[in-house]
Design an enzyme around this catalytic site. Structure first.
Site, short mmCIF file in Angstrom:
data_model
loop_
_atom_site.label_atom_id
_atom_site.label_comp_id
_atom_site.label_asym_id
_atom_site.label_seq_id
_atom_site.Cartn_x
_atom_site.Cartn_y
_atom_site.Cartn_z
N HIS A 459 -1.23 4.91 10.02
CA HIS A 459 -2.07 4.07 9.18
C HIS A 459 -1.81 2.50 9.71
CE1 HIS A 459 -3.79 3.05 5.27
NE2 HIS A 459 -3.09 1.86 5.48
N GLU A 460 -0.64 2.04 9.74
CA GLU A 460 -0.41 0.73 9.83
C GLU A 460 -0.72 0.41 11.20
OE1 GLU A 460 0.14 -1.05 7.33
OE2 GLU A 460 0.58 0.33 6.03
N HIS A 463 -4.42 -0.62 11.64
CA HIS A 463 -4.79 -2.04 11.08
C HIS A 463 -4.24 -2.86 12.41
CE1 HIS A 463 -5.44 -1.58 6.96
NE2 HIS A 463 -4.30 -0.97 6.40
N HIS A 466 -7.17 -2.88 14.77
CA HIS A 466 -8.11 -3.61 14.32
C HIS A 466 -7.95 -5.14 14.77
CE1 HIS A 466 -11.16 -4.37 10.55
NE2 HIS A 466 -11.66 -4.52 11.98
#
Ligand SMILES: [Zn+2]
Length: 673
Positions: A459-460, A463, A466
Site C-alpha cells: 500500500h505505502e 503511494h 505515485h
C-alpha cells in the site's frame, strides 16, 4: 504531513547565495538549512543537522518567503503565469527544505526537543501562511491569471485553479472582521491538531506499558491471545485511548476543533465543515458520500451477523467485542485451515520489501539499488535505495523505515522529503510500524509480517510510486498532490500485487528453510482475504460515517456539547443509527481518530473506500487484459502515475477505463455481495 502549506514550494527566487553571505558575516557555525547540500542526489545530511538549526532556519525561511511574496505583489508588470503563479510556487526554498526534514522526523523520530520546536514553530508557520492567503493584492494577481487562463497548458490551468481555490477557501474574500477571525481559527486549529497527536503518542506509549504490546500489534494480539480476560483488558485499554479524563484526554481538543472547523466553514458560506471539505473533492458533496457509505455498511453488517452465528457456535458463548478477532481467526483456520502462524515465516520484512520492488520492476520496469551509506539515513534501521527507470534514468531516492520505535507515531504512511517537479526527482519515505527484528545474532528473531502488514508494505509503496513516477512540471500538482478521495486509489491498487502467485513465488520464502510459499497456501491466503469482511469493512465504514457525522454538525449544534460525556453519547448514537453491531467498534474512536483530528482526512476518511472502488475497478481491467500485460501497465503509468493532479481525476479515469468506475466492483472484491 499536517503542517504542509496548502500549496507547495520549491527551488527559489531569492536564491541561497544572499542568505549564505549574510550568515558568513558572523562567527556562528553555519546553519545546515541555509547552505547548499553537497550530498548524493540532494538528500538530507542528517548527521550534520543540529537541533538548534531548526528554529533559525524556520525564521529565515518565513522571512525569505515574505520578501518574495512582497516582490510578486510589487511587480509593475501585468500578472502572468510565470511572474505570479510560478513565482508564488517557488517563493520559499528555505522553508521547503527545513519543513521537508523537520516534519518528517517529527512524525517518525520525534524527541521531547523536537516536540518543543514543533509547538513553537507551528503557530509561526500557520500565521505566515494565513497572512499570505489573506493577501488581497496577491490574490488579485492570482485571480487575473485565473480569469485569463485559456492560453495556458492544461497542467498550468490546473495549477492556477488549485492556487486560486486555496485562496478562496482560505477566506481572502471575507470582510475584515471575519478575515481576522478566520486567521485566528487557523492558528488555533494547527495547535490543537498538534496537541491531539502528542496526546495520542503518549497514550499509545502508555498502552504499551500497561499491556506489553504496541498499538500496531493490537489486531494481531486480539486474533491470537487465548486468555479472554487479557483480551478484554487489552480491548478496553486500546479503545479508551485519549479518553481517561487526565492530561492526555482528547475530548476537549476534539470539541474545540470541531466547533472551530464548523465556524470556519460557516464564515465561508457553507452549512458545515463537511460541505466545505467536499466542495473540491471528487465526490463533491456530503450527500453523495452518505449515499455511497450506507449500502456498504448494510452489506458489511449482514455479513458480520452471519459470521457471528458461526463464531458463537465455535466459542460456545456470546461473542463480545474482545472475542471477535480471536474467533474470526479460529473460524478462518477452520474454514481455510489457515492461521497467520503458517504464513508469517514466508513474510520476513526484508523478503516483503523484495516483493514490493519485484512487482514494481515487473510492471513498470523499475530498477532498485541499495545506497545506504552513500546516502545518509536518520536511524540505523532505515535503508536508502536508488530507483532508476528501465533506460537507466534516475527516478528518485527511497527510504524504508519499517520498524516500530517509541519515537514514531502509530500507523503507516508515505511522505516526501522532496517533491517532483520539472528537473527535480523526488525523495520519498515509507514509514511503517512492523515488529522490529531481534538484535541478538546468536538467537535470530526476524521481523515476520502478518498478511495485513504485507498489504501495508505494498500500500505505502503504491503511494511512493505515485510520487516517483510523476512527470509534472509544477510541484503544486505533482505526484500525490491530488484530491484525498483520489489519492488512495494508487496505494490500494498496488496492494493487489502482493498476492499474485507469480510475484509471491519471487519473494515469499521461508526465512529458515528458504522454501517458497506452497501453492495451496497461496490459494488459501487469497480465499481468506475475502473472509471476515463484515468486520474489516464494517469498522472502516463505521469510522468513515462517524467522521462525516461529526463534520456535518453546525457550530450551533456543536455549541450544545458540554464535554467528554456528550462526545461519547454522540458517537454511540451515530453507531446505533448506522446499524453497527455492538461487537464491532469503529476502526478509530473519536478520541484517537488521528486521521481526522491530527492529519488531513477530516470529512475525508470515506476516501479510502471511495478510492478503493477506483482501485478494484482498474484492477478488473488488469485481470481481463492479463496482469503482466505491458500495454495496460504502460497506460496506467502514463494516464495516472505520470499525471498527478494535472488533470481532473474523472477525466483521467475515463481515459484509462473508457467508462466511469463501477461501485459494485467494491462489493465483489470484498466478497460482500
Ligand atoms: Zn494510504
Amino acid at each position: 504531513m499536517n503542517m504542509k502549506y496548502i500549496f507547495k514550494m520549491a527551488a527559489g527566487l531569492m536564491g541561497l547565495a544572499a542568505l549564505m553571505s549574510m550568515s558568513a558575516c558572523n562567527n556562528q557555525p553555519k546553519n545546515i538549512f541555509l547552505q547548499e547540500w553537497d550530498t548524493p542526489y540532494g538528500t538530507a545530511p542528517f548527521s550534520k543537522i543540529a537541533i538548534s538549526d531548526y528554529m533559525p532556519a524556520f525564521e529565515a525561511g518565513i522571512a525569505q518567503q515574505k520578501a518574495n511574496i512582497e516582490a510578486i505583489v510589487k511587480n509593475p508588470d501585468a500578472p502572468t503565469f510565470e511572474n505570479t503563479i510560478l513565482a508564488f510556487e517557488q517563493s520559499s526554498p528555505i522553508l521547503d527544505k527545513v519543513q521537508g526534514v523537520f516534519f518528517n522526523l517529527a512524525e517518525s523520530d520525534s524527541t521531547p526537543e523536537m516536540q518543543a520546536i514543533e509547538e513553537e514553530v507551528t503557530p509561526l508557520i500557520t500565521d505566515a501562511s494565513s497572512e499570505i492567503m489573506m493577501n488581497e493584492d496577491l490574490f488579485a494577481r492570482v485571480k487575473a491569471v485565473y480569469e485569463a487562463s485559456e492560453g495556458l497548458t492544461r497542467e498550468q490551468q490546473m495549477v492556477v485553479k488549485k492556487i486560486y481555490q486555496s485562496f478562496e477557501r482560505n477566506g481572502v474574500g471575507l470582510e475584515p472582521e471575519a478575515k481576522k477571525r478566520f486567521a485566528e481559527i487557523n492558528t488555533r486549529l494547527a495547535t490543537l491538531s498538534q496537541k491531539f497527536g502528542q496526546n495520542l503518542l503518549a497514550e499509545n506509549n502508555a498502552f504499551k506499558e500497561a499491556t506489553g504490546i504496541t498499538v500496531s500489534e493490537y489486531y494481531d494480539f486480539m486474533a491470537s491471545c487465548p486468555d479472554r480476560d487479557k483480551r478484554k483488558a487489552v480491548f478496553e485499554a486500546y479503545s479508551s485511548r485519549g479518553n481517561h479524563g487526565d492530561a492526555n484526554d482528547n475530548n476537549a481538543i476534539v470539541l474545540e476543533t470541531l466547533r472551530l472547523r464548523a465556524e470556519m466553514a460557516e464564515l465561508l458560506g457553507y452549512p458545515n465543515f463537511a460541505a466545505y471539505q467536499l466542495s473540491n473533492k471528487m465526490a463533491g458533496s456530503p450527500e453523495t458520500v452518505d449515499n455511497f457509505l450506507q449500502p456498504i455498511m448494510d452489506a458489511a453488517m449482514r455479513s458480520a451477523k452471519a459470521q457471528m452465528k458461526e463464531m458463537e457456535k465455535l466459542a460456545g458463548h456470546k461473542i463480545e467485542a474482545w472475542d471477535y478477532c480471536y474467533y474470526a481467526e479460529k473460524l478462518r483456520a477452520l474454514k481455510y485451515a489457515l492461521d497467520e502462524s503458517q504464513t508469517k515465516p514466508y513474510f520476513q520484512a526484508d523478503s516483503v520489501l523484495k516483493g514490493v520492488f519485484t512487482a514494481a520492476s515487473q510492471i513498470y520496469g523499475l530498477q532498485f539499488e541499495e545506497v545506504t551509506g552513500e546516502v545518509e539515513v536518520y536511524q540505523p534501521s532505515v535503508h536508502a535505495y536508488k530507483i532508476t527507470d528501465a533506460d537507466g534514468s534516475l527516478i528518485g531516492i527511497f527510504y524504508r523505515d519499517y520498524f516500530v520505535r517509541p519515537t514514531k507515531r502509530g500507523g503507516a504512511w508515505m511522505n516526501n522529503f522532496r517533491e517532483q517537479e520539472k528537473g527535480v526527482r523526488p525523495i520519498i519515505v515509507n514509514v511503517c510500524n512492523f515488529p522490529a527484528p531481534g538484535e541478538d545474532p546468536t538467537e535470530p528473531a526476524p521481523s515476520l509480517l502478518t498478511i495485513d502488514n504485507v498489504q501495508t508494505a505494498f500500500h505505502e509503496f503504491g503511494h511512493a510510486l505515485h510520487g516517483f513516477l510523476s512527470q509534472c512540471n509544477y510541484v503544486t500538482v505533482s505526484g500525490t498532490s491530488v484530491a484525498r478521495d483520489f489519492v488512495e486509489m494508487f496505494s490500494q491498487f498496488n496492494e493487489n500485487f502482493a498476492f499474485v502467485p507469480e510475484i509471491l513465488a519471487q519473494y515469499a520464502n521461508n526465512w529458515e528453510t528458504g522454501e517458497t510459499i506452497p501453492a495451496e497456501l497461496v490459494e488459501k491466503v487469497q480465499k481468506s482475504l475475502k473472509f471476515n469482511q463484515g468486520f474489516t469493512t464494517g469498522e472502516l465504514c463505521a469510522a468513515s460515517i462517524l467522521d462525516m457525522r461529526w463534520h456535518e454538525l453546525s457550530a450551533a449544534q456543536l455549541g450544545t456539547f458540554k464535554g467528554a460525556e456528550d462526545v461519547r453519547d454522540f458517537e454511540a448514537k451515530v453507531c446505533r443509527e448506522m446499524g453497527l453491531i455492538d461487537e464491532i467498534i469503529p476502526r478509530y474512536r473519536t478520541s484517537y481518530f488521528n486521521h481526522i483530528m491530527g492529519s488531513g482526512y477530516s470529512a475525508g476518511y470515506y476516501g479510502y473506500l471511495w478510492s478503493e472502488v477506483l482501485a478494484v475497478d482498474a484492477w478488473e481491467k488488469f485481470k481481463v487484459d492479463g496482469i503482466f500485460n505491458k500495454a495496460t501497465a504502460e497506460s496506467f503509468r502514463k494516464t495516472f502515475l505520470e499525471k498527478g493532479g494535472s488533470e481532473e481525476p474523472m477525466v483521467l479515469y475515463r481515459q484509462f477505463r473508457g467508462a466511469e468506475p463501477d461501485p459494485s466492483a467494491l462489493m465483489r472484491a470484498r466478497g460482500l455481495e
